[in-house]
Structures are given as structure tokens and as C-alpha cells.
Motif scaffolding. Sequence first.
Motif, PDB file in Angstrom:
ATOM      1  N   HIS A 190     -14.397  -8.072 -34.468  1.00 51.71           N
ATOM      2  CA  HIS A 190     -15.826  -7.807 -34.652  1.00 51.71           C
ATOM      3  C   HIS A 190     -16.541  -9.146 -34.574  1.00 51.71           C
ATOM      4  O   HIS A 190     -15.912 -10.210 -34.544  1.00 51.71           O
ATOM      5  CB  HIS A 190     -16.081  -7.079 -35.975  1.00 51.71           C
ATOM      6  CG  HIS A 190     -15.461  -7.763 -37.152  1.00 51.71           C
ATOM      7  ND1 HIS A 190     -16.088  -8.781 -37.831  1.00 51.71           N
ATOM      8  CD2 HIS A 190     -14.263  -7.589 -37.754  1.00 51.71           C
ATOM      9  CE1 HIS A 190     -15.310  -9.206 -38.804  1.00 51.71           C
ATOM     10  NE2 HIS A 190     -14.185  -8.495 -38.782  1.00 51.71           N
ATOM     11  N   LYS A 236     -17.694  -3.286 -25.559  1.00 49.79           N
ATOM     12  CA  LYS A 236     -18.245  -3.286 -26.913  1.00 49.79           C
ATOM     13  C   LYS A 236     -18.412  -1.838 -27.355  1.00 49.79           C
ATOM     14  O   LYS A 236     -18.951  -1.022 -26.620  1.00 49.79           O
ATOM     15  CB  LYS A 236     -19.601  -3.994 -26.918  1.00 49.79           C
ATOM     16  CG  LYS A 236     -20.305  -3.995 -28.258  1.00 49.79           C
ATOM     17  CD  LYS A 236     -21.525  -4.899 -28.270  1.00 49.79           C
ATOM     18  CE  LYS A 236     -22.749  -4.256 -27.727  1.00 49.79           C
ATOM     19  NZ  LYS A 236     -23.968  -5.070 -27.945  1.00 49.79           N
ATOM     20  N   LEU A 264     -21.569 -12.908 -25.709  1.00 47.08           N
ATOM     21  CA  LEU A 264     -20.703 -11.725 -25.759  1.00 47.08           C
ATOM     22  C   LEU A 264     -21.288 -10.612 -24.897  1.00 47.08           C
ATOM     23  O   LEU A 264     -20.568  -9.937 -24.156  1.00 47.08           O
ATOM     24  CB  LEU A 264     -20.523 -11.240 -27.201  1.00 47.08           C
ATOM     25  CG  LEU A 264     -19.588 -12.064 -28.079  1.00 47.08           C
ATOM     26  CD1 LEU A 264     -19.696 -11.615 -29.538  1.00 47.08           C
ATOM     27  CD2 LEU A 264     -18.148 -11.963 -27.594  1.00 47.08           C
ATOM     28  N   ASP A 265     -22.617 -10.440 -24.951  1.00 43.86           N
ATOM     29  CA  ASP A 265     -23.263  -9.421 -24.118  1.00 43.86           C
ATOM     30  C   ASP A 265     -23.078  -9.716 -22.637  1.00 43.86           C
ATOM     31  O   ASP A 265     -22.901  -8.794 -21.841  1.00 43.86           O
ATOM     32  CB  ASP A 265     -24.750  -9.319 -24.458  1.00 43.86           C
ATOM     33  CG  ASP A 265     -25.004  -8.653 -25.803  1.00 43.86           C
ATOM     34  OD1 ASP A 265     -24.101  -7.954 -26.317  1.00 43.86           O
ATOM     35  OD2 ASP A 265     -26.112  -8.832 -26.349  1.00 43.86           O
ATOM     36  N   VAL A 283     -19.768  -8.482 -21.651  1.00 42.52           N
ATOM     37  CA  VAL A 283     -19.818  -7.024 -21.542  1.00 42.52           C
ATOM     38  C   VAL A 283     -20.451  -6.632 -20.209  1.00 42.52           C
ATOM     39  O   VAL A 283     -19.926  -5.796 -19.472  1.00 42.52           O
ATOM     40  CB  VAL A 283     -20.586  -6.402 -22.734  1.00 42.52           C
ATOM     41  CG1 VAL A 283     -20.837  -4.918 -22.508  1.00 42.52           C
ATOM     42  CG2 VAL A 283     -19.821  -6.631 -24.037  1.00 42.52           C
ATOM     43  N   ASN A 316     -19.904  -3.950 -34.509  1.00 44.20           N
ATOM     44  CA  ASN A 316     -19.388  -3.673 -33.177  1.00 44.20           C
ATOM     45  C   ASN A 316     -18.005  -4.290 -33.038  1.00 44.20           C
ATOM     46  O   ASN A 316     -17.732  -5.359 -33.578  1.00 44.20           O
ATOM     47  CB  ASN A 316     -20.303  -4.258 -32.099  1.00 44.20           C
ATOM     48  CG  ASN A 316     -21.615  -3.524 -32.017  1.00 44.20           C
ATOM     49  OD1 ASN A 316     -21.656  -2.306 -32.020  1.00 44.20           O
ATOM     50  ND2 ASN A 316     -22.696  -4.268 -31.947  1.00 44.20           N
ATOM     51  N   TYR A 338     -15.185  -5.600 -30.207  1.00 45.19           N
ATOM     52  CA  TYR A 338     -15.098  -6.093 -28.833  1.00 45.19           C
ATOM     53  C   TYR A 338     -13.641  -6.074 -28.395  1.00 45.19           C
ATOM     54  O   TYR A 338     -12.759  -6.482 -29.147  1.00 45.19           O
ATOM     55  CB  TYR A 338     -15.648  -7.521 -28.763  1.00 45.19           C
ATOM     56  CG  TYR A 338     -17.107  -7.612 -29.110  1.00 45.19           C
ATOM     57  CD1 TYR A 338     -18.076  -7.544 -28.129  1.00 45.19           C
ATOM     58  CD2 TYR A 338     -17.516  -7.744 -30.433  1.00 45.19           C
ATOM     59  CE1 TYR A 338     -19.428  -7.610 -28.443  1.00 45.19           C
ATOM     60  CE2 TYR A 338     -18.858  -7.819 -30.758  1.00 45.19           C
ATOM     61  CZ  TYR A 338     -19.812  -7.748 -29.758  1.00 45.19           C
ATOM     62  OH  TYR A 338     -21.145  -7.814 -30.075  1.00 45.19           O
ATOM     63  N   TYR A 355     -23.977 -13.926 -29.691  1.00 42.23           N
ATOM     64  CA  TYR A 355     -24.131 -12.547 -29.236  1.00 42.23           C
ATOM     65  C   TYR A 355     -24.657 -12.418 -27.807  1.00 42.23           C
ATOM     66  O   TYR A 355     -24.170 -11.551 -27.068  1.00 42.23           O
ATOM     67  CB  TYR A 355     -24.947 -11.743 -30.244  1.00 42.23           C
ATOM     68  CG  TYR A 355     -24.152 -11.520 -31.516  1.00 42.23           C
ATOM     69  CD1 TYR A 355     -23.101 -10.613 -31.550  1.00 42.23           C
ATOM     70  CD2 TYR A 355     -24.410 -12.265 -32.665  1.00 42.23           C
ATOM     71  CE1 TYR A 355     -22.332 -10.427 -32.698  1.00 42.23           C
ATOM     72  CE2 TYR A 355     -23.649 -12.088 -33.816  1.00 42.23           C
ATOM     73  CZ  TYR A 355     -22.620 -11.171 -33.823  1.00 42.23           C
ATOM     74  OH  TYR A 355     -21.846 -10.997 -34.952  1.00 42.23           O
TER      75      TYR A 355
END
Length: 94
Positions: free
Chosen positions: A22, A58, A47-48, A51, A66, A68, A44
Amino acid sequence: MHDLTGFQRDLLHIVHGLSEPHGLAIKEEIDEYYQQDIHHGRLYPNLDTLVEKGLVEKREKDGRTNIYETTHRGERELTARSEWESQHVTNQLS
């Protein structure tokens, strides 16, 4: 993987190395590696990006957390990168 920043590659390795990580667990690992506090505003969005590129999935664990996970594509990219790095390190040591 060639279009990722070094920070994004590091995040991908961390996500791959943890079991259902997480955000806070990822943050703790990256903080330790970089030996500094990485702000949420940096963590974040990166991380996005992973994704969006299809390297990480996610999913929601609960209303606040969330999880991952590395996708199959992310795993293939990590393997290819590792092989590429090994090839170049081996060549330099010979």
C-alpha cells in the motif's frame, strides 16, 4: 521502461518486491532507500504514472487504502531491464 525516470524505476522495483504493498509501505521503503522523506506529492503522481503505463495495477483495499501490484507487463519490463544491466555490468568487469 526506457521512458521512466530513475525514481519511477525504483518505485516499480519496490512495488514488485513487496507483497500487496500500500502507499505507506511503498513510501517507507523509498524513504529508506533515498534516506530522506519523500512527499506524497511526489510519490503518488509517480505511482499513477506507473499505473497509466500499464506497469502497475492499483486496486482499492478499503475506503482509504490502495494496493499496488506489478502487472505482467511490469514484470517483463523488470526482467528485461535486469538482463540489460547484467550484460553491461558483466562487460565492464571483463
